[in-house]
Motif scaffolding. Structure first.
Motif, PDB file in Angstrom:
ATOM      1  N   ASN A 113      48.216  64.779  64.349  1.00 53.22           N
ATOM      2  CA  ASN A 113      47.507  66.099  63.873  1.00 53.22           C
ATOM      3  C   ASN A 113      45.568  65.285  65.133  1.00 53.22           C
ATOM      4  O   ASN A 113      44.965  66.078  65.568  1.00 53.22           O
ATOM      5  CB  ASN A 113      46.571  66.263  62.641  1.00 53.22           C
ATOM      6  CG  ASN A 113      46.192  64.496  62.360  1.00 53.22           C
ATOM      7  OD1 ASN A 113      46.015  63.783  62.881  1.00 53.22           O
ATOM      8  ND2 ASN A 113      45.344  64.474  61.774  1.00 53.22           N
ATOM      9  N   GLY A 114      46.515  64.702  65.907  1.00 51.79           N
ATOM     10  CA  GLY A 114      45.916  64.673  67.197  1.00 51.79           C
ATOM     11  C   GLY A 114      44.304  63.340  66.512  1.00 51.79           C
ATOM     12  O   GLY A 114      43.803  62.613  67.451  1.00 51.79           O
ATOM     13  N   GLY A 115      44.765  62.735  65.325  1.00 50.48           N
ATOM     14  CA  GLY A 115      43.148  62.177  65.059  1.00 50.48           C
ATOM     15  C   GLY A 115      43.850  60.253  64.978  1.00 50.48           C
ATOM     16  O   GLY A 115      44.622  60.275  65.949  1.00 50.48           O
ATOM     17  N   ASP A 116      42.450  59.983  64.872  1.00 48.47           N
ATOM     18  CA  ASP A 116      42.721  58.074  64.719  1.00 48.47           C
ATOM     19  C   ASP A 116      42.839  58.281  63.132  1.00 48.47           C
ATOM     20  O   ASP A 116      43.227  56.500  63.561  1.00 48.47           O
ATOM     21  CB  ASP A 116      41.166  57.617  65.168  1.00 48.47           C
ATOM     22  CG  ASP A 116      40.572  58.339  66.609  1.00 48.47           C
ATOM     23  OD1 ASP A 116      41.036  58.683  67.329  1.00 48.47           O
ATOM     24  OD2 ASP A 116      39.358  58.630  66.347  1.00 48.47           O
ATOM     25  N   GLU A 117      43.774  58.602  62.360  1.00 51.81           N
ATOM     26  CA  GLU A 117      44.070  58.067  61.169  1.00 51.81           C
ATOM     27  C   GLU A 117      45.297  58.889  60.468  1.00 51.81           C
ATOM     28  O   GLU A 117      44.731  60.051  60.370  1.00 51.81           O
ATOM     29  CB  GLU A 117      43.039  57.017  59.825  1.00 51.81           C
ATOM     30  CG  GLU A 117      42.069  58.632  59.743  1.00 51.81           C
ATOM     31  CD  GLU A 117      40.920  58.464  58.923  1.00 51.81           C
ATOM     32  OE1 GLU A 117      40.412  57.379  58.755  1.00 51.81           O
ATOM     33  OE2 GLU A 117      40.677  59.693  57.625  1.00 51.81           O
ATOM     34  N   GLY A 133      59.428  63.547  50.591  1.00 52.44           N
ATOM     35  CA  GLY A 133      58.558  63.531  51.552  1.00 52.44           C
ATOM     36  C   GLY A 133      58.285  64.726  52.554  1.00 52.44           C
ATOM     37  O   GLY A 133      59.707  65.579  52.789  1.00 52.44           O
ATOM     38  N   GLU A 134      57.055  65.013  52.872  1.00 52.89           N
ATOM     39  CA  GLU A 134      56.714  65.696  54.007  1.00 52.89           C
ATOM     40  C   GLU A 134      55.872  65.500  54.984  1.00 52.89           C
ATOM     41  O   GLU A 134      55.408  65.227  54.286  1.00 52.89           O
ATOM     42  CB  GLU A 134      57.150  67.526  53.770  1.00 52.89           C
ATOM     43  CG  GLU A 134      56.008  67.786  52.939  1.00 52.89           C
ATOM     44  CD  GLU A 134      56.184  69.114  52.078  1.00 52.89           C
ATOM     45  OE1 GLU A 134      56.406  69.954  53.677  1.00 52.89           O
ATOM     46  OE2 GLU A 134      55.418  69.385  51.328  1.00 52.89           O
ATOM     47  N   THR A 135      55.836  66.171  56.219  1.00 52.07           N
ATOM     48  CA  THR A 135      54.631  66.154  56.746  1.00 52.07           C
ATOM     49  C   THR A 135      54.287  67.232  57.359  1.00 52.07           C
ATOM     50  O   THR A 135      55.049  67.878  57.747  1.00 52.07           O
ATOM     51  CB  THR A 135      55.204  65.191  58.309  1.00 52.07           C
ATOM     52  OG1 THR A 135      55.447  64.075  57.130  1.00 52.07           O
ATOM     53  CG2 THR A 135      53.362  64.583  59.192  1.00 52.07           C
ATOM     54  N   ARG A 136      52.803  67.940  57.015  1.00 57.26           N
ATOM     55  CA  ARG A 136      52.513  68.876  57.510  1.00 57.26           C
ATOM     56  C   ARG A 136      51.047  68.740  58.068  1.00 57.26           C
ATOM     57  O   ARG A 136      49.396  68.324  57.176  1.00 57.26           O
ATOM     58  CB  ARG A 136      52.239  69.891  56.079  1.00 57.26           C
ATOM     59  CG  ARG A 136      53.182  70.671  55.540  1.00 57.26           C
ATOM     60  CD  ARG A 136      53.368  71.158  54.688  1.00 57.26           C
ATOM     61  NE  ARG A 136      54.489  71.985  53.841  1.00 57.26           N
ATOM     62  CZ  ARG A 136      54.889  73.022  53.672  1.00 57.26           C
ATOM     63  NH1 ARG A 136      53.612  74.103  55.148  1.00 57.26           N
ATOM     64  NH2 ARG A 136      55.850  73.609  53.837  1.00 57.26           N
ATOM     65  N   GLY A 137      50.641  69.439  60.015  1.00 58.99           N
ATOM     66  CA  GLY A 137      49.381  69.442  59.816  1.00 58.99           C
ATOM     67  C   GLY A 137      48.344  67.878  59.917  1.00 58.99           C
ATOM     68  O   GLY A 137      47.521  67.950  59.370  1.00 58.99           O
ATOM     69  N   GLY A 138      49.972  67.203  60.427  1.00 58.13           N
ATOM     70  CA  GLY A 138      49.600  65.146  60.505  1.00 58.13           C
ATOM     71  C   GLY A 138      49.397  64.568  58.993  1.00 58.13           C
ATOM     72  O   GLY A 138      48.279  64.104  58.743  1.00 58.13           O
ATOM     73  N   LEU A 165      55.330  62.211  61.747  1.00 58.05           N
ATOM     74  CA  LEU A 165      53.623  61.832  61.733  1.00 58.05           C
ATOM     75  C   LEU A 165      53.510  61.434  63.290  1.00 58.05           C
ATOM     76  O   LEU A 165      52.544  61.437  64.874  1.00 58.05           O
ATOM     77  CB  LEU A 165      53.252  61.001  60.634  1.00 58.05           C
ATOM     78  CG  LEU A 165      51.779  60.965  61.209  1.00 58.05           C
ATOM     79  CD1 LEU A 165      50.998  62.021  60.674  1.00 58.05           C
ATOM     80  CD2 LEU A 165      50.800  59.649  60.447  1.00 58.05           C
ATOM     81  N   THR A 166      54.249  60.635  64.002  1.00 55.14           N
ATOM     82  CA  THR A 166      54.258  59.325  65.323  1.00 55.14           C
ATOM     83  C   THR A 166      55.263  60.159  66.515  1.00 55.14           C
ATOM     84  O   THR A 166      54.882  59.484  67.637  1.00 55.14           O
ATOM     85  CB  THR A 166      53.390  58.098  64.459  1.00 55.14           C
ATOM     86  OG1 THR A 166      55.030  57.317  64.456  1.00 55.14           O
ATOM     87  CG2 THR A 166      52.403  57.912  63.686  1.00 55.14           C
TER      88      THR A 166
END
Length: 217
Positions: A113-117, A133-138, A165-166
């Motif tokens: 998501n471009g965030g720091d965390e 699991g899944e990853t959505r929008g960071g 995520l990364t």
């Protein structure tokens, strides 16, 4: 404090500042300038909802990292009270993944998501009849945590989603997923974890499990 805010700040000057922010914190001091903080069991100091499914959470574990002269929040693990022990382990594991990425790539990981965390949401029930699991929008989601899964499955799931995520990865596949980052993350991060000789508190990893996975994959 506004609804949806985490009870611990995003950035502080020192660990003492975090200790002063909330009494009774359980603190893990990890290698590489990382800390895991877990509020006392039964604390209920904030409320927030995950942005995808709108489920309410009021407990979390936190990872902080020494960066640019400050302690900065790196991961928040939102969890049900019954998942407190595994939330702490996954917080430790996420700290280790960030450290290994920083040390091996020479930079801090960039989140989807471009965030720091990173934000991880632990659901007690399977969603859509499925675990995993899944990853959505960071945002990372881990489902069916009420099931007594073996430790390797917890570790594999987080590493898989951490890849989404990364890691920049090829997209556009039809099976098993559109994004190859999850499978790349599993193989890369579990190999790193096996090779890492740094000690620390229990993060769910076990050398026989990691060895078995890496031999099979």
């Amino acid at each position: 404090m506004r609804r949806g805010d985490a009870p611990l700040p995003a950035s502080v000057e020192s660990l003492d500042s975090l200790i002063a922010a909330q009494e009774g914190l359980e603190i893990d001091r990890l290698a590489g300038g990382f800390y895991v903080l877990l509020p006392p069991a039964g604390s209920n100091s904030f409320a927030t909802k995950d942005p995808y499914r709108g489920k309410a959470f009021d407990r979390a574990a936190y990872v902080y990292a020494e960066r640019d002269g400050y302690l900065r929040r790196a991961t928040v693990i939102h969890h049900h009270p019954d998942d407190r022990a595994w939330a702490q382990k996954l917080a430790r594991l996420s700290a280790r993944l960030i450290r290994l990425s920083r040390d091996r790539f020479g930079r801090w990981p960039t989140f989807q998501n471009g965030g720091d965390e990173a934000r991880v949401w632990m659901f007690r029930d399977p969603v859509g009849g499925a675990a995993g699991g899944e990853t959505r929008g960071g945002q990372v989601y881990i489902y069916d945590t009420a099931t007594n899964s073996p430790p390797l499955e917890w570790v594999r799931t987080l590493c898989h989603e951490w890849g989404h995520l990364t890691l920049p990865a090829a997209r556009g596949f039809t099976e098993p997923e559109n994004d190859a980052g999850g499978m790349v993350g599993e193989r890369l991060f579990l190999a790193w974890l096996l090779a890492d000789k740094t000690g620390g508190p229990d993060d769910g990893t076990r050398r026989p499990d990691l060895t078995m996975y890496c031999q099979r994959q």
